[in-house]
Design an enzyme around this catalytic site. Structure first.
Site, PDB file in Angstrom:
ATOM      1  N   CYS A  17       9.449   4.858   2.326  1.00  0.00           N
ATOM      2  CA  CYS A  17       8.133   5.302   2.783  1.00  0.00           C
ATOM      3  C   CYS A  17       7.739   6.264   1.422  1.00  0.00           C
ATOM      4  O   CYS A  17       8.513   7.021   0.941  1.00  0.00           O
ATOM      5  CB  CYS A  17       8.326   6.103   3.890  1.00  0.00           C
ATOM      6  N   CYS A  23       1.019   2.991   0.756  1.00  0.00           N
ATOM      7  CA  CYS A  23       1.425   2.989   2.107  1.00  0.00           C
ATOM      8  C   CYS A  23       2.083   1.729   2.396  1.00  0.00           C
ATOM      9  O   CYS A  23       1.693   0.656   2.402  1.00  0.00           O
ATOM     10  CB  CYS A  23       0.310   3.519   3.032  1.00  0.00           C
TER      11      CYS A  23
END
Length: 290
Positions: free
Chosen positions: A208, A96
């Site tokens: 992302c 992440c």
């Protein structure tokens, strides 16, 4: 149509013991607030197919992008700690971008195993661009974070960086994994600032971990020849190097059992993910209690 690239393409072999026999397989924990980390896990699994994998998605606090930094640090440390108490973990991958930029120091202080984080692949994108214009597609939090600005200054100072922060693509990626179709008109609207530019970026950083799950749709919408760059293979190479060179493979615990996923709260959405998770090679699931 766009083309998806990654930060390298080398694959390292599985580790062997000095006598030539197969080593005990390491247990690798992959963690994300949602399912975006599966894009990283998939690359690592291709490089280290014989490892034992644990995947945690924090669906209780998803998404992390708008959460306070200290909340994220405390949350990530608590989740890794809970997994540490249940499993013999050899390597942690924080899949992440948001969590990686702020929680790695705290994790490395507390847990005596290698810990890998994810950062936007700005450096390779700056090398690949032909027109000097690079798009950074990320969450708003990643676009605004000083860490990202430092990466741009360090590695892409001679490029024009067009940043686009969006949370909608995260939701689209989650929905896609549930089997829902991605509405291309909505995707085109989100990318309109680039699509209408006099000279759009010829290289786009997927900043992302959710976004590689949408690579097919992005390739269909972006101009022909646009390159998509993500960090998946770079993380996989780093994991393989650590397993081969930074671990005493003869002393690995060799945890057995199927690859397993954990969520933080049982919801209909989490249950509905099981068919997709099975396709990713997970044989069981559970709920993690902090």
């Amino acid at each position: 149509m766009a083309t998806r690239l990654q930060d390298g393409n080398s694959i390292s072999p599985e580790p062997m013991l000095s006598d030539g026999s197969a080593a005990k397989r390491p247990t690798i924990l992959v963690f994300d607030s949602g399912v975006g980390g599966l894009s990283i896990y998939n690359e690592v699994r291709q490089t280290l197919p014989n490892a034992h994998y644990l995947y945690v998605f924090d669906n209780e606090a998803f998404p992390y992008g708008e959460k306070p930094e200290q909340f994220i640090v405390d949350r990530v440390v608590a989740i890794v700690g809970a997994m540490w108490r249940q499993h013999k973990i050899d390597l942690v991958i924080v899949a992440c971008n948001t969590a990686s930029t702020i929680s790695l120091p705290a994790l490395r202080e507390r847990f005596p195993c290698p810990i890998i984080g994810v950062v936007p692949a700005i450096k390779p994108a700056a090398r690949l661009t032909r027109n000097g214009i690079v798009g950074l597609l990320a969450t708003r939090a990643t676009v605004q974070r000083s860490y990202t600005h430092d990466l741009i200054s360090q590695y892409a100072g001679d490029c024009q960086i067009l940043q686009l922060g969006t949370a909608e693509l995260v939701d689209m990626a989650e929905a896609r994994l549930h089997g829902e179709l991605v509405p291309l008109p909505v995707l085109r609207k989100l990318l309109r600032p680039w699509l209408r530019a006099a000279e759009p970026p010829d290289t786009v950083v997927l900043g992302c971990t959710h976004f590689p799950l949408l690579s097919q749709e992005l390739q269909a919408v972006l101009p022909e020849g646009t390159r998509l760059v993500d960090s998946g293979s770079a993380i996989a190479r780093r994991a393989a190097w650590l397993v081969e060179h930074d671990m005493d493979v003869s002393s690995l615990q060799g945890e057995t059992g199927p690859n397993k996923t954990y969520c933080l709260v049982t919801t209909p959405q989490a249950v509905a993910l099981m068919p997709a998770l099975t396709r990713y090679g997970f044989g069981s699931s559970g709920m993690l209690t902090l």
